[in-house]
Design an enzyme around this catalytic site. Structure first.
Site, mmCIF file in Angstrom:
data_model
loop_
_atom_site.group_PDB
_atom_site.id
_atom_site.type_symbol
_atom_site.label_atom_id
_atom_site.label_comp_id
_atom_site.label_asym_id
_atom_site.label_seq_id
_atom_site.Cartn_x
_atom_site.Cartn_y
_atom_site.Cartn_z
ATOM 1 C CD GLU A 1 37.848 -17.807 79.002
ATOM 2 O OE1 GLU A 1 38.452 -18.128 77.976
ATOM 3 O OE2 GLU A 1 37.391 -16.664 79.190
ATOM 4 C CE1 TYR B 1 40.969 -19.553 79.213
ATOM 5 C CE2 TYR B 1 41.375 -21.895 78.825
ATOM 6 C CZ TYR B 1 40.619 -20.753 78.608
ATOM 7 O OH TYR B 1 39.505 -20.826 77.811
#
Ligand code: GDP
Ligand code: MN
Length: 414
Positions: free
Chosen positions: A224, A136
């Site tokens: 993101e 991530y």
């Protein structure tokens, strides 16, 4: 402003951040050619909407109850066999067409869209990769340090909110100096935290530095990459990407502004923008027309404090001309959920009697189907109030903010 995944990935690629190649289509039959163009093999078909959770989300037609769809997309109900997801892996041209068919024109419901869902008008067909590790990466503005902060975690592919809540130590953070970008020592630290080594770490450092550079250069407010993957060949790649841009900096980036997809925006917000009004839709039933963002914020606070729920944030700015008030009322009343309207205006440069006249003129031009509460303060306030009181219209006048909030909450409930 938000953009689609395919647009975000094009930006990444042009900034030297590795992302899989892809083709965007709007008709199912185009999927076959797209599949061949990408060289066949493993290909991913992905719904393009401005929301996440597509992998677990469901693409449904009108026959499916939306509350049920949301429960399935949130993992609260089991997924019935054959119910299409918003991200599908395929290995043939026919399967690509079928996957695109199961999404295009349907409504994608994910835990992020709520029951309303979002219509799927575009699908991204992209090269599939075998995933060795899912990581991530996130970039956000940290108000405490007044800087972007890079967040990295080995817990990719899952909701980062869950990681932040249950295992915050698994999120590595680096504060970015916007004048420098991501420094080499920081890039090395992040790669180490992500467990990357050797050539993969070298590729990771370039990836991270370019990602941060893009964020700073394009005035992003949020970015993101989830998941960031490591492939069998030891490459790092952005399998998904979401980017939000700072609206106030869009004038510097016409290339970014051109990426706006009106179909994904709230129609009222677009309409308000055209008249120089700042409008944000909310979930409540009390519509507010206010001049000045600070006053709008405190008006919403007071409505909530007195037990009501604001339906929107509408700032007509310092001027509040008749045309703006008129368009503002039209936008507010176009929502069927609105049960009462509160006008809260501070007459500074603009005099209260002029505003009162604008409110009356607008009131007469529109079919006012809900109670209207008006609170005026400032220059010529007495003259303004008198105009409203003598007008013979069904307008509820208020003295002060608290009185206004109480009256509009009562009006919405009654
Ligand atoms: P989101 O659910 O809206 O965040 O959509 P993503 O783009 O993140 O896709 C959801 C999930 O699909 C990812 O977390 C992956 O597990 C899977 N996925 C997406 N692309 C690929 C791919 O190329 N190969 C494999 N094996 N899985 C993929
Ligand atoms: Mn994702």
């Amino acid at each position: 402003m938000k953009v689609h995944e395919y647009q975000a990935k094009e930006l990444l690629a042009s900034a030297g951040v590795a992302a899989p190649a892809g083709v965007v289509i709007t008709r199912p039959e185009e999927a076959a050619a797209a599949y061949e163009k990408l060289g066949g093999g493993l290909v991913v078909v992905k719904a393009q909407v401005h929301a996440g959770g597509r992998g677990k989300g469901v693409a449904v037609g009108p026959e499916v109850d939306r509350a049920t769809a949301l429960a399935i997309a949130s993992g609260k109900l089991p997924r019935p066999a054959g119910m299409a997801k918003g991200v599908q892996l395929v290995e043939s041209a026919e399967a690509a067409v079928a996957a695109a068919q199961s999404m295009l024109g349907k409504t994608l419901v994910t835990y992020q869209t709520g029951e309303a869902g979002q219509t799927i008008a575009k699908v991204l067909i992209t090269v599939g990769h075998n995933i060795v590790r899912e990581l991530y990466l996130g970039l956000a503005i940290d108000r405490a340090t007044q800087s972007p902060v890079l967040m990295a975690s080995t817990e990719g592919g899952v909701e980062i909110e869950t990681v932040a809540a249950t295992a915050p130590e698994k999120i590595h953070r680096e504060t970015i100096d916007v004048g420098v970008g991501l420094a080499s020592f920081q890039a090395r630290k992040v790669c180490k935290a992500l467990g990357l080594s050797g050539d993969t770490a070298k590729k990771g450092e370039v990836f991270l530095k370019n990602f941060v550079k893009l964020f700073i250069e394009k005035d992003c407010s949020l970015a993101e990459i989830n998941p960031l993957i490591v492939t069998e060949a030891g490459d790092v790649m952005a399998l998904d990407c979401k980017i939000n841009f700072d609206d106030n900096a869009l004038f510097k980036h016409p290339d970014v502004a051109a990426l706006l997809d009106p179909a994904e925006e709230d129609p009222n917000e677009l309409r308000a923008g055209k008249s120089g009004l700042s409008y944000v839709s909310l979930d409540g039933d009390i519509a507010c027309l206010v001049n000045g963002a600070g006053l709008a914020m405190s008006t919403m606070d007071l409505i909530k404090y007195h037990g009501g729920e604001p339906a929107n944030f509408l700032d007509v700015g310092g001027g509040a001309t008749k045309d703006q008030v008129l368009e503002g009322f039209r936008i507010l009343l176009s929502s069927t959920t609105v049960k009462a309207v509160l006008v809260n205006i501070f007459g500074g440069i603009m005099k209260c009697d002029v505003i009162a006249a604008a409110i009356l003129a607008a009131y007469d031009e529109i079919d006012f189907r809900v109670p209207l509460v008006v609170r005026l303060e400032g220059t010529n306030v007495e003259a303004g109030k008198k105009l409203l009181a003598d007008s013979g219209r069904k307008i509820i006048t208020a003295d002060g903010l608290t009185d206004a909030a109480k009256k509009v909450v009562a009006a919405a409930k009654g």
